[in-house]
Design an enzyme around this catalytic site. Structure first.
Site, PDB file in Angstrom:
ATOM      1  N   THR A 398      41.355  38.484  56.383  1.00  0.00           N
ATOM      2  CA  THR A 398      42.236  37.461  56.872  1.00  0.00           C
ATOM      3  C   THR A 398      43.394  38.288  57.382  1.00  0.00           C
ATOM      4  OG1 THR A 398      41.394  35.998  55.182  1.00  0.00           O
ATOM      5  CG2 THR A 398      43.657  35.569  55.864  1.00  0.00           C
ATOM      6  N   SER A 470      42.400  30.266  49.687  1.00  0.00           N
ATOM      7  CA  SER A 470      43.400  30.940  48.836  1.00  0.00           C
ATOM      8  C   SER A 470      44.585  31.402  49.672  1.00  0.00           C
ATOM      9  CB  SER A 470      42.779  32.159  48.152  1.00  0.00           C
ATOM     10  OG  SER A 470      41.719  31.767  47.329  1.00  0.00           O
TER      11      SER A 470
HETATM   12  N1  GLY Z   1      38.731  32.604  53.822  1.00  0.00           N
HETATM   13  C1  GLY Z   1      39.595  33.024  52.781  1.00  0.00           C
HETATM   14  C2  GLY Z   1      40.470  31.952  52.292  1.00  0.00           C
HETATM   15  O1  GLY Z   1      40.749  31.006  53.010  1.00  0.00           O
HETATM   16  O2  GLY Z   1      40.907  31.987  51.170  1.00  0.00           O
END
Ligand code: GLY
Length: 596
Positions: A398, A470
């Site tokens: 991310t 998260s």
């Molecule tokens: N794809 C990781 C999150 O949204 O926590």
């Protein structure tokens, strides 16, 4: 009144205005107009700074940086993914064009949604067993992307510079190319191998691997990489706005690719996709107000629970430390793991998309609940994993960035494709990658996702539902004796389920332990999330002595080079500091606005 008197009054009025003007000028010159950015790469740092120098709002800088990262940080920067933005506007009335007299902090949810054709069993075989990797690779792994509409919505509400101008730096970088950094080439190489290994057994079309290979082949460290198809896509967005993506030519390209590859996303999914402005999680902590991500993120609730429970047991922690049975870092790691056990048990049970399930936010954050929850932990031994139940009665790639402009407006933004390079699906004609965010749903209660977190019914798949996240873009606010509210910190990180514990530890490092911004970000972090049982992930810098003590206590230790890529800005004595995690390729800068 005579004409002369009129003139005299006018002259007096002019002098008064001039004096007022001079006073204002001298006040604003005397003020420190600092701005700061903490960004995941040098291109986004440069673009964000340039936009602020042009008079842009922090949101303008964020929009330009997000489009830039879609070009220069394709592991996570994206058009085909989604994310969250937490915002603070220093001057409420001016900054919010909607005229909304709500508080000064906002939260924008532009998380992906499940396509309308999704269903709860879509990744299960006839025996109701999870089909490995179906939710991670290939066309069926993608949710309906939210990034473009999210950036558009933020700009509509707060932006000052023309939309087109914010896309131009990204268009230039895509068309003229940039030199590929080593870490991008290495990650692309790793992902290509991983994709080929996983696709075949998962029964996915090998064309996905071939498509990704064609995308990633030019990613050679030190070589210039040009992306003409992406430059055209960004140009359409600059000229036509978000409609190009959700209804126009880009929508056609996505749907065509989905139909050919067996994906679920349709024209209707795209046309009906909406972002949501939500109430952020607000919680008091020390002298600050924490403002963070509400459901469908688990982040804000979890970070608030960790910080508050830690406060409730701080005296006992200090007592245990003074006794000296365990060295400081081993005791601290155990304390954090005990807190996290309780938090991740709640996460699995209660959290999901608030448009579909009722999330008991107030109860999860209530003093009495957290007091009771924090009591059960002991500073010498590990709580039994199986006994940590939800407490109420009844990916790693991310990217995050933090920005504060010269007026004190702030953006904390985390967005993602989920895994590095998402599902591996390249929308070839448009030059961008699709997310594999569907893996953040619980495919089946009790079965872990790629981050090893387990979910329940609250996070089951349903059409148009948002998957639990998260991601925790967070802002810390401090209100002074005059009632003036300032940003004390802007922070966030990638790291899947470890985002929560990373943000928690960095906040504690700065505001409780008194570490500098850079030390707070670079110091060793640890992570525990209830399952796998007693497993602690740690940065390679954890000392041998600490590891020995934790092993003796019964923890299973797992080294992890990557526990996030934190981007932090913090304020101390009215001076900003900024720090980018040195484990990543980020760049952090603080500067005086008039110097530009
Ligand atoms: N794809 C990781 C999150 O949204 O926590």
């Amino acid at each position: 009144m005579t004409q002369h008197a009129n003139h005299s009054l006018y002259a007096l009025f002019r002098i008064l205005l001039l004096c007022l003007g001079l006073m204002t000028a001298s006040v604003s010159q005397a003020e420190t107009k600092q701005a700061a950015v903490s960004m995941p790469d040098r291109h986004s740092a440069q673009v964000a700074r340039q936009i602020l120098a042009q008079g842009g709002h922090a949101v303008d800088a964020a929009v330009a940086a997000a489009f830039t990262l879609a070009v220069t940080y394709p592991e996570a920067g994206n058009l085909g993914g989604g994310g969250f933005m937490t915002l603070f506007a220093s001057a409420r009335d001016e900054a919010d064009k909607s005229g909304d007299a709500s508080p000064q902090s906002w939260f924008l949810d532009y998380r992906e949604k499940a396509p309308k054709a999704a269903d709860q069993d879509m990744y299960l075989d006839e025996e109701k067993a999870v089909i490995p990797f179906q939710s991670l690779v290939g066309y069926k792994a993608s949710g309906v992307p939210g990034t473009v509409k999210g950036l558009w919505a933020a700009h509509q509400r707060f932006g000052r510079l023309p939309w087109k101008d914010l896309l131009q730096p990204a268009i230039d970088l895509a068309r003229n190319g940039f030199v590929v950094p080593e870490s991008l080439a290495t990650t692309a190489d790793w992902y290509q191998g991983w994709l080929e290994e996983k696709l075949s057994p998962a029964g996915q079309p090998l064309s996905v691997a071939a498509g990704f290979k064609a995308f990633a082949d030019p990613l050679q460290a030190g070589k210039r990489w040009r992306q003409p198809a992406l430059a055209n896509t960004l140009t359409s967005l600059a000229e036509q706005g978000e409609a190009a993506f959700y209804q126009g030519v880009i929508a056609d390209q996505m749907v065509k690719a989905m139909q050919a590859g067996g994906g679920l996303i349709t024209h209707q999914d795209l046309a009906e996709y909406q972002v949501r402005w939500r109430e952020p999680i607000r919680a008091d902590w020390l002298d600050y107000e924490l403002v963070s991500a509400p459901p469908p993120s688990s982040g804000g609730i979890a970070i608030a629970q960790l910080l508050k429970m830690k406060q409730l047991r701080q005296a006992d922690f200090d007592k245990a430390r003074n006794k000296g049975d365990l060295p400081d870092m081993a005791l601290r790691t155990h304390f954090y793991a005990e807190l996290a056990k309780r938090v991740y048990a709640d996460r699995a049970e209660y959290l999901g998309d608030p448009d579909f399930v009722e999330v008991p936010v107030a109860r999860l954050l209530s003093h009495d609940y957290l007091q009771e929850r924090a009591q059960g932990m002991d500073f010498q031994s590990i709580s039994k994993t199986e006994t940590i139940r939800p407490g109420l009665a009844e990916s790693t790639d991310t990217t995050h960035f933090s920005i504060i402009d010269g007026e004190g407006n702030a953006v904390s933004n985390t967005y993602t494709l989920n895994m590095p390079f998402g599902s591996g699906v390249v929308i070839d004609a448009a030059g961008f990658l699709m997310n594999n965010e569907m893996d953040d749903f619980s495919q089946k209660p009790g079965v872990p996702n790629v981050f090893g977190v387990i979910g329940g019914e609250a996070n089951a798949i349903a059409p148009e539902k948002r998957m639990l996240s998260s991601m925790s873009p967070t802002i810390l606010l401090q209100t002074d004796a005059n009632g003036q509210t300032n940003v004390a910190a802007v922070v966030g990180t990638p790291g899947g389920s470890s985002i929560i514990t990373s943000v928690f530890q960095v906040l504690v490092n700065v505001f409780e332990r008194g570490l500098s911004a850079q030390q707070a970000v670079d110091t060793t972090r640890v992570h525990h999330q209830l399952w796998p049982k007693n497993e602690i992930k740690y940065h390679p810098t954890l000392s041998e002595a600490t590891k020995d003590h934790l092993t003796l206590m019964g923890y299973q230790l797992k080294q992890h080079g990557y526990l996030g890529d934190v981007q932090l800005i913090s304020r101390h004595n009215n001076q900003l500091s900024a720090a980018a995690d040195q484990r990543g390729r980020g760049v952090a800068q603080v500067w005086e606005m008039h110097a530009d």
